[in-house]
Design an enzyme around this catalytic site. Structure first.
Site, PDB file in Angstrom:
ATOM      1  N   CYS A  91       0.843  -1.189   0.000  1.00 24.99           N
ATOM      2  CA  CYS A  91       0.000   0.000   0.000  1.00 24.99           C
ATOM      3  C   CYS A  91       0.881   1.242   0.000  1.00 24.99           C
ATOM      4  CB  CYS A  91      -0.898  -0.011   1.238  1.00 24.99           C
ATOM      5  SG  CYS A  91      -2.011   1.386   1.351  1.00 24.99           S
ATOM      6  N   HIS A 133      -9.168  -3.677  -2.140  1.00 22.52           N
ATOM      7  CA  HIS A 133      -8.199  -2.939  -1.324  1.00 22.52           C
ATOM      8  C   HIS A 133      -8.545  -1.447  -1.313  1.00 22.52           C
ATOM      9  CE1 HIS A 133      -3.925  -2.136   0.047  1.00 22.52           C
ATOM     10  NE2 HIS A 133      -4.280  -0.948  -0.412  1.00 22.52           N
ATOM     11  N   GLU A 134      -8.801  -0.881  -2.493  1.00 23.21           N
ATOM     12  CA  GLU A 134      -9.088   0.552  -2.580  1.00 23.21           C
ATOM     13  C   GLU A 134     -10.454   0.888  -1.987  1.00 23.21           C
ATOM     14  OE1 GLU A 134      -6.613   2.351  -3.119  1.00 23.21           O
ATOM     15  OE2 GLU A 134      -5.338   0.831  -4.020  1.00 23.21           O
ATOM     16  N   HIS A 137     -10.198   1.462   1.662  1.00 24.59           N
ATOM     17  CA  HIS A 137      -9.733   2.809   2.031  1.00 24.59           C
ATOM     18  C   HIS A 137     -10.900   3.785   2.185  1.00 24.59           C
ATOM     19  CE1 HIS A 137      -5.394   2.620   2.052  1.00 24.59           C
ATOM     20  NE2 HIS A 137      -5.367   2.015   0.880  1.00 24.59           N
TER      21      HIS A 137
END
EC number: 3.5.1.88
Length: 169
Positions: A91, A133-134, A137
């Site tokens: 990351c 993953h994004e 966030h």
């Protein structure tokens, strides 16, 4: 276009939940362009607006080898997920650290593109992992949150050492 500053863990701004984009306009398009420039400059494959201290639901991704397959996800919504997989993820907000993270093998999402058009996308492999993953966030979640407390603490210690060394250089 300009390169934006990427926030680094343990910065608490990474934990802020992003708000939906009210309207895709020239300002949002400029943010998207700056995010791509930042992602490429940092040699990443994905970037969420949260990582550059913009708390709106915007993601940019390019997992292609030639760096020419830009994907913009504005207000992404997970519709379906299936299977199980995992790779060692890294990351931009957690420099030089990697860890195995469990993810769905396939995802189906709905989002808006850079022009505000709605679309659906089915993804698998690295793209599916990157999308998940994004999207994490956008809700203030980091890949290290999937790890045991001991592994998280070890990564925190490594980062503190890295930051101290960087400050001296």
């Amino acid at each position: 276009m300009s390169v934006l500053q990427v926030l680094h863990f343990p910065d608490e701004r990474l934990r802020i939940v992003a708000k939906p984009v009210k309207e895709v306009n020239a300002n949002i398009q400029r943010i998207v362009d700056d995010m791509f420039e930042t992602m490429y400059a940092e040699e990443g494959i994905g970037l969420a607006a949260t990582q550059v201290d913009i708390h709106q639901r915007i993601i940019v991704i390019d997992v292609s080898e030639d760096r020419d397959e830009r994907l913009v996800l504005i207000d992404p919504e997970l519709l379906e997920k299936s299977g199980e997989t995992g790779i060692e993820e890294g990351c931009l907000s957690i420099p030089e650290q990697r860890a195995l993270v469990p993810r769905a093998e396939k995802v189906k999402i709905r989002a808006l593109d850079r022009d505000g058009n709605s679309f659906e996308l089915e993804a698998d492999g690295l793209l599916a992992i990157c999308i998940q993953h994004e999207m994490d966030h956008l809700v203030g979640k980091l890949f290290i949150d999937y790890l045991s407390p001991m592994k998280r603490q070890r990564i925190r210690q490594k980062l503190e050492k890295l930051y101290r060394q960087s400050a001296r250089d």
